[in-house]
Design a protein around this motif. Sequence first.
Motif, PDB file in Angstrom:
ATOM      1  N   PRO A   1     -39.402  44.495  -3.093  1.00 45.24           N
ATOM      2  CA  PRO A   1     -39.765  43.707  -1.914  1.00 45.24           C
ATOM      3  C   PRO A   1     -39.182  44.225  -0.604  1.00 45.24           C
ATOM      4  O   PRO A   1     -39.703  43.917   0.469  1.00 45.24           O
ATOM      5  CB  PRO A   1     -39.206  42.315  -2.241  1.00 45.24           C
ATOM      6  CG  PRO A   1     -38.090  42.568  -3.182  1.00 45.24           C
ATOM      7  CD  PRO A   1     -38.542  43.727  -4.021  1.00 45.24           C
ATOM      8  N   HIS A   2     -38.122  45.011  -0.697  1.00 47.34           N
ATOM      9  CA  HIS A   2     -37.469  45.513   0.510  1.00 47.34           C
ATOM     10  C   HIS A   2     -37.766  46.991   0.781  1.00 47.34           C
ATOM     11  O   HIS A   2     -37.236  47.565   1.719  1.00 47.34           O
ATOM     12  CB  HIS A   2     -35.959  45.301   0.404  1.00 47.34           C
ATOM     13  CG  HIS A   2     -35.580  43.888   0.067  1.00 47.34           C
ATOM     14  ND1 HIS A   2     -35.603  42.862   0.977  1.00 47.34           N
ATOM     15  CD2 HIS A   2     -35.199  43.331  -1.121  1.00 47.34           C
ATOM     16  CE1 HIS A   2     -35.237  41.732   0.388  1.00 47.34           C
ATOM     17  NE2 HIS A   2     -34.990  41.986  -0.881  1.00 47.34           N
ATOM     18  N   GLY A   3     -38.595  47.613  -0.065  1.00 49.19           N
ATOM     19  CA  GLY A   3     -38.980  48.999   0.143  1.00 49.19           C
ATOM     20  C   GLY A   3     -37.910  50.014  -0.193  1.00 49.19           C
ATOM     21  O   GLY A   3     -38.038  51.190   0.162  1.00 49.19           O
ATOM     22  N   VAL A   4     -36.862  49.599  -0.902  1.00 50.99           N
ATOM     23  CA  VAL A   4     -35.766  50.505  -1.242  1.00 50.99           C
ATOM     24  C   VAL A   4     -36.245  51.632  -2.154  1.00 50.99           C
ATOM     25  O   VAL A   4     -35.981  52.813  -1.920  1.00 50.99           O
ATOM     26  CB  VAL A   4     -34.608  49.732  -1.915  1.00 50.99           C
ATOM     27  CG1 VAL A   4     -33.516  50.692  -2.383  1.00 50.99           C
ATOM     28  CG2 VAL A   4     -34.030  48.692  -0.963  1.00 50.99           C
ATOM     29  N   LEU A   5     -36.971  51.264  -3.200  1.00 50.38           N
ATOM     30  CA  LEU A   5     -37.401  52.260  -4.180  1.00 50.38           C
ATOM     31  C   LEU A   5     -38.453  53.200  -3.585  1.00 50.38           C
ATOM     32  O   LEU A   5     -38.470  54.391  -3.894  1.00 50.38           O
ATOM     33  CB  LEU A   5     -37.946  51.578  -5.439  1.00 50.38           C
ATOM     34  CG  LEU A   5     -37.025  50.537  -6.095  1.00 50.38           C
ATOM     35  CD1 LEU A   5     -37.596  50.098  -7.431  1.00 50.38           C
ATOM     36  CD2 LEU A   5     -35.611  51.064  -6.258  1.00 50.38           C
ATOM     37  N   ALA A   6     -39.309  52.672  -2.740  1.00 49.90           N
ATOM     38  CA  ALA A   6     -40.309  53.526  -2.084  1.00 49.90           C
ATOM     39  C   ALA A   6     -39.627  54.572  -1.208  1.00 49.90           C
ATOM     40  O   ALA A   6     -40.046  55.734  -1.170  1.00 49.90           O
ATOM     41  CB  ALA A   6     -41.255  52.666  -1.247  1.00 49.90           C
ATOM     42  N   ARG A   7     -38.576  54.170  -0.520  1.00 56.98           N
ATOM     43  CA  ARG A   7     -37.843  55.115   0.327  1.00 56.98           C
ATOM     44  C   ARG A   7     -37.197  56.212  -0.515  1.00 56.98           C
ATOM     45  O   ARG A   7     -37.246  57.393  -0.161  1.00 56.98           O
ATOM     46  CB  ARG A   7     -36.779  54.359   1.130  1.00 56.98           C
ATOM     47  CG  ARG A   7     -35.818  55.239   1.910  1.00 56.98           C
ATOM     48  CD  ARG A   7     -35.025  54.424   2.913  1.00 56.98           C
ATOM     49  NE  ARG A   7     -34.334  53.298   2.304  1.00 56.98           N
ATOM     50  CZ  ARG A   7     -33.145  53.394   1.693  1.00 56.98           C
ATOM     51  NH1 ARG A   7     -32.543  54.574   1.596  1.00 56.98           N
ATOM     52  NH2 ARG A   7     -32.567  52.319   1.188  1.00 56.98           N
ATOM     53  N   TRP A   8     -36.607  55.833  -1.631  1.00 58.84           N
ATOM     54  CA  TRP A   8     -35.985  56.828  -2.510  1.00 58.84           C
ATOM     55  C   TRP A   8     -37.018  57.780  -3.086  1.00 58.84           C
ATOM     56  O   TRP A   8     -36.786  58.985  -3.143  1.00 58.84           O
ATOM     57  CB  TRP A   8     -35.248  56.133  -3.640  1.00 58.84           C
ATOM     58  CG  TRP A   8     -34.007  55.407  -3.216  1.00 58.84           C
ATOM     59  CD1 TRP A   8     -33.353  55.496  -2.019  1.00 58.84           C
ATOM     60  CD2 TRP A   8     -33.274  54.466  -4.004  1.00 58.84           C
ATOM     61  NE1 TRP A   8     -32.257  54.677  -2.008  1.00 58.84           N
ATOM     62  CE2 TRP A   8     -32.185  54.028  -3.215  1.00 58.84           C
ATOM     63  CE3 TRP A   8     -33.424  53.942  -5.277  1.00 58.84           C
ATOM     64  CZ2 TRP A   8     -31.244  53.104  -3.690  1.00 58.84           C
ATOM     65  CZ3 TRP A   8     -32.504  53.024  -5.746  1.00 58.84           C
ATOM     66  CH2 TRP A   8     -31.426  52.609  -4.961  1.00 58.84           C
ATOM     67  N   LYS A   9     -38.147  57.239  -3.529  1.00 60.42           N
ATOM     68  CA  LYS A   9     -39.168  58.101  -4.109  1.00 60.42           C
ATOM     69  C   LYS A   9     -39.677  59.114  -3.092  1.00 60.42           C
ATOM     70  O   LYS A   9     -39.955  60.272  -3.438  1.00 60.42           O
ATOM     71  CB  LYS A   9     -40.314  57.259  -4.677  1.00 60.42           C
ATOM     72  CG  LYS A   9     -40.040  56.714  -6.080  1.00 60.42           C
ATOM     73  CD  LYS A   9     -41.281  56.100  -6.669  1.00 60.42           C
ATOM     74  CE  LYS A   9     -41.151  55.943  -8.190  1.00 60.42           C
ATOM     75  NZ  LYS A   9     -41.204  57.225  -8.916  1.00 60.42           N
ATOM     76  N   ALA A  10     -39.804  58.706  -1.861  1.00 63.60           N
ATOM     77  CA  ALA A  10     -40.231  59.637  -0.815  1.00 63.60           C
ATOM     78  C   ALA A  10     -39.198  60.746  -0.627  1.00 63.60           C
ATOM     79  O   ALA A  10     -39.551  61.912  -0.400  1.00 63.60           O
ATOM     80  CB  ALA A  10     -40.459  58.887   0.492  1.00 63.60           C
ATOM     81  N   ALA A  11     -37.919  60.405  -0.752  1.00 62.13           N
ATOM     82  CA  ALA A  11     -36.852  61.383  -0.534  1.00 62.13           C
ATOM     83  C   ALA A  11     -36.823  62.469  -1.602  1.00 62.13           C
ATOM     84  O   ALA A  11     -36.388  63.597  -1.342  1.00 62.13           O
ATOM     85  CB  ALA A  11     -35.499  60.674  -0.482  1.00 62.13           C
ATOM     86  N   VAL A  12     -37.288  62.149  -2.831  1.00 62.22           N
ATOM     87  CA  VAL A  12     -37.221  63.122  -3.925  1.00 62.22           C
ATOM     88  C   VAL A  12     -38.602  63.645  -4.315  1.00 62.22           C
ATOM     89  O   VAL A  12     -38.742  64.310  -5.340  1.00 62.22           O
ATOM     90  CB  VAL A  12     -36.519  62.520  -5.167  1.00 62.22           C
ATOM     91  CG1 VAL A  12     -35.129  62.031  -4.811  1.00 62.22           C
ATOM     92  CG2 VAL A  12     -37.339  61.383  -5.784  1.00 62.22           C
ATOM     93  N   ALA A  13     -39.619  63.358  -3.506  1.00 59.96           N
ATOM     94  CA  ALA A  13     -40.981  63.777  -3.840  1.00 59.96           C
ATOM     95  C   ALA A  13     -41.089  65.294  -3.944  1.00 59.96           C
ATOM     96  O   ALA A  13     -41.850  65.822  -4.760  1.00 59.96           O
ATOM     97  CB  ALA A  13     -41.963  63.247  -2.797  1.00 59.96           C
ATOM     98  N   THR A  14     -40.320  66.028  -3.129  1.00 56.90           N
ATOM     99  CA  THR A  14     -40.296  67.486  -3.167  1.00 56.90           C
ATOM    100  C   THR A  14     -38.935  67.948  -3.670  1.00 56.90           C
ATOM    101  O   THR A  14     -37.900  67.483  -3.198  1.00 56.90           O
ATOM    102  CB  THR A  14     -40.546  68.082  -1.767  1.00 56.90           C
ATOM    103  OG1 THR A  14     -41.821  67.631  -1.299  1.00 56.90           O
ATOM    104  CG2 THR A  14     -40.532  69.597  -1.803  1.00 56.90           C
ATOM    105  N   TYR A  15     -38.944  68.869  -4.623  1.00 58.43           N
ATOM    106  CA  TYR A  15     -37.684  69.358  -5.198  1.00 58.43           C
ATOM    107  C   TYR A  15     -36.847  70.037  -4.111  1.00 58.43           C
ATOM    108  O   TYR A  15     -37.337  70.932  -3.420  1.00 58.43           O
ATOM    109  CB  TYR A  15     -37.976  70.345  -6.330  1.00 58.43           C
ATOM    110  CG  TYR A  15     -36.782  70.660  -7.195  1.00 58.43           C
ATOM    111  CD1 TYR A  15     -36.615  70.048  -8.428  1.00 58.43           C
ATOM    112  CD2 TYR A  15     -35.805  71.558  -6.779  1.00 58.43           C
ATOM    113  CE1 TYR A  15     -35.515  70.328  -9.232  1.00 58.43           C
ATOM    114  CE2 TYR A  15     -34.701  71.844  -7.569  1.00 58.43           C
ATOM    115  CZ  TYR A  15     -34.563  71.221  -8.796  1.00 58.43           C
ATOM    116  OH  TYR A  15     -33.467  71.496  -9.564  1.00 58.43           O
TER     117      TYR A  15
END
Length: 286
Positions: free
Chosen positions: A146-160
């Motif tokens: 609900p707070h977008g925490v996981l979406a932010r993390w996933k964006a950070a690791v999308a590229t190796y």
Amino acid sequence: MTRPEEIAASLLPMLRTWVAGEYGIAIGGSYAKGSGDSLSDVDIYLFANEVLPAARRDEAVVAELGVEARPESWGADDPFVQGGTDFWHVGQRVECWLRSTREVDRTLRACVGGEVGREYVVWTVMGFLSYTALADVHSMMVVDDPHGVLARWKAAVATYPEALRQNILDRFMPEAAFWPENFHYRTAVQRGDVIYTSAIVQQVLQALIQVVFALNRSYFPGEKRLAHAMEKLSVQPSGFARRVQELLMPPSVDVAGLETQRRGVADLVAEMRALAFDTPGSGASG
């Protein structure tokens, strides 16, 4: 067998009562990585900075699911970094791993920047490698964010991260190359010192595994079911997963068998080192 998504959804009302402030809930482990089977437990990740103490989580599980859930909690309540509450639900083992959002933020920033940390703990063969957190985040299936925490993390690791890749190669390729022609390894073979040689082989092969994932810009997924994951990698010595498994056991435990094993390890190290230097953009420096 109940699907992990259905289990997680049914547990959401209870899990939300375990946290205060911003949080995120996801499915992780083997199911998120596509390797779950009938023997796999269901891993649920719960990220927050404030969580209920272990005893109260156990009480909540019993109140919601009954005593047959047999909850077991672990980890420190204060200061909270990580902990867990494991229990049974609809005939399946559920492991709910709670981690501090603040700590995950710090770890992700460090590893994206190239940090290669290793902490020796009893439940992991190679020690806990900090950058496995990137694999967990990359593969996890978001259930409630609900707070977008996981979406932010996933964006950070999308590229190796290239800095991480370089530092893994620079650390683990020399570790693997240290042993094959080492005097102490050779004399241990001649003495038939299986306890010592087996530890050396395990160390070398585990280092090569780190190298092969980095070469492929693929996150190291953790130690379980590695053969399945390695078979999917495009850049690797021929038959790498099969050879690793075969080399873990010498053909015999006499001098001849241990020498055959040593030569096989040496060949695999040499092939991996050639790949590390010859693969375009590898950047290996040692």
